[in-house]
Design a protein around this motif. Sequence first.
Motif, short mmCIF file in Angstrom:
data_model
loop_
_atom_site.label_atom_id
_atom_site.label_comp_id
_atom_site.label_asym_id
_atom_site.label_seq_id
_atom_site.Cartn_x
_atom_site.Cartn_y
_atom_site.Cartn_z
N ASP A 1 -5.31 -2.65 1.97
CA ASP A 1 -3.94 -2.99 1.41
C ASP A 1 -4.56 -4.71 0.84
N LEU B 1 -5.47 3.63 -6.74
CA LEU B 1 -4.44 4.57 -7.05
C LEU B 1 -3.99 4.36 -8.48
N ARG C 1 0.82 -1.20 -0.25
CA ARG C 1 -0.11 0.06 -0.05
C ARG C 1 0.99 1.12 0.02
N TYR D 1 -12.46 3.67 5.67
CA TYR D 1 -12.37 2.47 4.77
C TYR D 1 -13.67 1.81 5.26
N GLU E 1 -6.38 -3.20 -1.87
CA GLU E 1 -7.32 -2.38 -2.76
C GLU E 1 -6.62 -0.93 -3.25
N THR E 2 -5.73 -0.34 -2.33
CA THR E 2 -5.32 0.91 -2.51
C THR E 2 -4.37 0.62 -3.87
N GLN E 3 -3.86 -0.42 -4.23
CA GLN E 3 -2.74 -0.33 -5.21
C GLN E 3 -3.63 -0.30 -6.70
N LEU F 1 1.16 4.42 -2.68
CA LEU F 1 1.00 5.66 -2.23
C LEU F 1 2.20 6.42 -2.53
N PHE G 1 -5.98 3.23 4.58
CA PHE G 1 -6.31 2.61 3.10
C PHE G 1 -6.09 1.15 3.29
N PHE H 1 -13.26 3.60 -0.06
CA PHE H 1 -12.52 4.55 0.64
C PHE H 1 -13.15 5.77 0.65
#
Length: 410
Positions: A280, A287, A11, A259, A282-284, A15, A278, A186
């Motif tokens: 992890d 973003l 994550r 979240y 999903e953030t990957q 970011l 965030f 999010f």
Amino acid sequence: MRVLLLGSGGREHALARALHRDPAVTALHCAPGNPGTAGIADNHQLDPTDPVAVTELAERLAIELVVVGPEAVLVAGVGDALRTAGIPCFGPDRDAARIEGSKAFAKEIMAAAGVPTAAARVCDSAAEAGAALAEFGPPYVVKDDGLAAGKGVVVTGDRDAAAAHAAECDRVVIEEFLDGPEVSLFALCDGVHAIPLLPAQDFKRAHDGDAGPNTGGMGAYTPLPWAPDGLVDEVMATVVQPTLDELRRRGTPYVGVLYAGLALTSKGVRVVEFNARFGDPETQVVLDRLATPLAGLLQACAIGGLDPAFRPEWHPGAAVTVVVAAEGYPAAPVKGDAIGGLDEAAQVPGAYVLHAGTALDADGRPVANGGRVLSVVGGGPDLATARAAAYEAVAHITLRGSHHRSDIAL
Ligand code: AMP
Ligand code: GLY
């Protein structure tokens, strides 16, 4: 803008990548970061859960925005210390982070705010747990009250296994089983207002077909072509805003990402869990699709004045991430094995590799250093293309004993 990012996982690499490509970011520092962030930021070896050390570093580097990745940093009060020192922080204070740190607290907030969630009982003894298991019946859902890195939840049809998990924990939350697909949404929050990011879906179980133990997350994709129209607006109105209002009313305004882990049940949307950070991995994927510069969004949350009508722009198409996990993950991940094929994976069109649990050995070669080792991302005009790119890249990775799911976004 001079930015300090706290954390060291996949994550955080995602970011860091998004912050690095924001033209407003003039300096990017990570603490501690990982070998992946080292290529785009200055890594600082420091314990990110130490409020004094983090505040000193931020002051020394003249940081204008601190972005917190992991929940442990929030629960340790790093957000409180930074705000006391006058340094804008994206991430809630310790008291507001209890929305993740204590499942019982999250249930209390949701009840007060009228947020739809599974009916639940908080149990402090084997007798209470036994009564709650009998009340709800199978499948049984038993959650450790405290932080457990996504691994404190047991969902089982086996009454003895449910009771055994309850007995292992000091305090448990036992709740109604929610059927239906899960969605992670999010919301970026400034304490008063919130704006949504794209919904994503996470794959929590270790093995294909949702078999095996719960993990921190083995893969994710976005967007969700099957999600009902209006889902995001509904969740903002019935879940996120009432939760923000309740936390503010209690004097603990929520600044950071809220979240919402949701189940789309036959009876409607229900909150499965809240996290104060965030998700992890999903953030990957979220973003990967974000076109609006990230630092400005996070800064607006940290200093206040977020425009609730603003909606970020997104690259069309889809993103998929597949986690490559170490041998033995989640029970007992094996560290120290060499990772190969990173350069070949990076050559796959539309794909790239994020470091999650890696380190460099004495010769500077990457080795596994955590349960989730890599998060391989594929992007493309549609889910099928994104998925194919991610898996083509995964096929180049070599790591003895590693495992990954082959059914992410299928
Ligand atoms: P949590 O840590 O609360 O997100 O739980 C981890 C995972 O356990 C969730 O993502 C769900 O897959 C599952 N889970 C948690 N609560 C429930 C529930 N009430 N009903 C069904 N599955 C659940
Ligand atoms: N992907 C689930 C989590 O971050 O908790």
